[in-house]
Structure formats: structure tokens, C-alpha cells
Design a protein around this motif. Sequence first.
Motif, PDB file in Angstrom:
ATOM      1  N   GLY A   1     -18.383  44.436 -26.528  1.00 47.59           N
ATOM      2  CA  GLY A   1     -18.491  43.017 -26.772  1.00 47.59           C
ATOM      3  C   GLY A   1     -20.146  42.336 -26.852  1.00 47.59           C
ATOM      4  O   GLY A   1     -20.291  41.123 -27.085  1.00 47.59           O
ATOM      5  N   GLU A   2     -21.067  43.210 -27.127  1.00 50.78           N
ATOM      6  CA  GLU A   2     -22.348  42.924 -27.037  1.00 50.78           C
ATOM      7  C   GLU A   2     -22.961  43.596 -28.451  1.00 50.78           C
ATOM      8  O   GLU A   2     -22.449  44.832 -28.776  1.00 50.78           O
ATOM      9  CB  GLU A   2     -23.324  43.366 -25.801  1.00 50.78           C
ATOM     10  N   PRO A   3     -23.683  42.758 -29.102  1.00 49.51           N
ATOM     11  CA  PRO A   3     -24.346  43.280 -30.312  1.00 49.51           C
ATOM     12  C   PRO A   3     -25.443  44.448 -29.592  1.00 49.51           C
ATOM     13  O   PRO A   3     -26.127  44.251 -28.996  1.00 49.51           O
ATOM     14  CB  PRO A   3     -25.194  42.256 -30.793  1.00 49.51           C
ATOM     15  N   TYR A   4     -25.187  45.698 -30.560  1.00 47.86           N
ATOM     16  CA  TYR A   4     -26.402  46.817 -30.455  1.00 47.86           C
ATOM     17  C   TYR A   4     -27.316  47.034 -31.717  1.00 47.86           C
ATOM     18  O   TYR A   4     -28.321  47.832 -31.374  1.00 47.86           O
ATOM     19  CB  TYR A   4     -25.697  47.861 -29.625  1.00 47.86           C
ATOM     20  N   ARG A   5     -26.797  46.490 -32.684  1.00 43.67           N
ATOM     21  CA  ARG A   5     -27.607  46.648 -33.671  1.00 43.67           C
ATOM     22  C   ARG A   5     -27.199  45.647 -34.734  1.00 43.67           C
ATOM     23  O   ARG A   5     -26.076  44.780 -34.713  1.00 43.67           O
ATOM     24  CB  ARG A   5     -27.248  47.904 -34.615  1.00 43.67           C
ATOM     25  N   GLU A   6     -28.500  45.095 -35.368  1.00 41.15           N
ATOM     26  CA  GLU A   6     -28.062  43.742 -36.345  1.00 41.15           C
ATOM     27  C   GLU A   6     -29.025  44.061 -37.568  1.00 41.15           C
ATOM     28  O   GLU A   6     -29.955  44.735 -37.715  1.00 41.15           O
ATOM     29  CB  GLU A   6     -28.728  42.678 -35.623  1.00 41.15           C
ATOM     30  N   TYR A   7     -28.278  43.556 -38.688  1.00 41.98           N
ATOM     31  CA  TYR A   7     -28.915  43.652 -40.234  1.00 41.98           C
ATOM     32  C   TYR A   7     -28.678  42.118 -40.772  1.00 41.98           C
ATOM     33  O   TYR A   7     -27.932  41.576 -40.868  1.00 41.98           O
ATOM     34  CB  TYR A   7     -27.924  44.648 -41.067  1.00 41.98           C
ATOM     35  N   GLY A   8     -29.803  42.180 -41.724  1.00 42.34           N
ATOM     36  CA  GLY A   8     -29.779  40.944 -42.580  1.00 42.34           C
ATOM     37  C   GLY A   8     -28.980  41.500 -43.780  1.00 42.34           C
ATOM     38  O   GLY A   8     -28.887  42.293 -44.053  1.00 42.34           O
TER      39      GLY A   8
END
Length: 175
Positions: free
Chosen positions: A55-62
Motif C-alpha cells: 500500500g505504500e509507494p516505493y518508486r515514482e515516475y514523472g
Amino acid sequence: MRYRLLAILFLVLALGVGVYFADSRLPALLAEELPQAESVLVVKEERKLYLLRDGEPYREYGIALGGNPAGHKQEEGDQRTPEGDYVLDWRNPNSMAHLSLHVSYPNEDDRAQAEARGVSPGGMIMIHGQRNGFGWLGRLVQRWDWTDGCIAVTNVEMEEIWHAVPNGTPIRIEP
């Protein structure tokens, strides 16, 4: 005049080379040991795609979206990215862009709403990299919404997503 033209050409080439090298890590680093995503979250307003685990973000991308990104996709050709809960149900390693993961749009509700309006809901919504042959422009092109409703990332980022997101992964697309 000729020197000004040469200076502009040199500047454009230098910018292109800089953008290329800023986004060209070794392929071994692309598929670094990322945990497998349990789900994917796209927040259109933030222009972000998140890989989630527990349930938690571990990677983000534009991301870049369709040319008319506000609101839920209504019909084929509206250049909107759908909103709601879908599944990344299949992948295409040979797409028109660098790798692609298919979003299960349209679902039954999307089809029913489009039918009630007498239009086609459209389809073939994907998460994908840059158009083949234009990956070197990735960071530059990502500054504006340019797809027909898909979710675009750079090629390097698509490699990471491709390896971390198996078929059948749920995706939520929020406004």
C-alpha cells in the motif's frame, strides 16, 4: 548569419546529446533489483506514476498524458486518459513505443456509457516509453502531454516498470 545558424545547430545538438546521456544508464542498472509491484497508482494532476508495495509507494515516475488530460476518457479520439480501477493485463515488447503495458480500459461501465452516448469508448490505453527512434528526447518530451490518452514515461523508466510490474497488476488512475 551563417555563424548564427551554426551556433543554433550546435546548441540543439549539444542539448540533444545532454538529454540523451542524462537518460542513458546501463541496461544492467535499468532492471535493478526492484521489488515486484503489488499495484500501480497514477495521479494525473501530479503527473506521477507510483509503484506500490504493501500500500505504500516505493518508486515514482514523472509522466506525460493525453493532450486533453482533464476528466475521464469518454470516447475514442478525445485524447483523455481514463480514470478509475483497471488491470495491467498484457504487454507488448514490440509496440510503436519502447515497451508497453496495456490498461484494461474500457471496462463494462465504460462501454455502457459510451454506447448510451452512441460513441466508441476507444481503447489501447498503454503505459509506454517514448516513440521508437525518439528515446533520446525522453526527458525533453516529457515536459508536456503528448499521447492520445496513454501514460508515457522515459525509456529508462519503462524498463524499470516493465521488470517490476507483472501482468494482472491492478492500476488505479486518479484525477
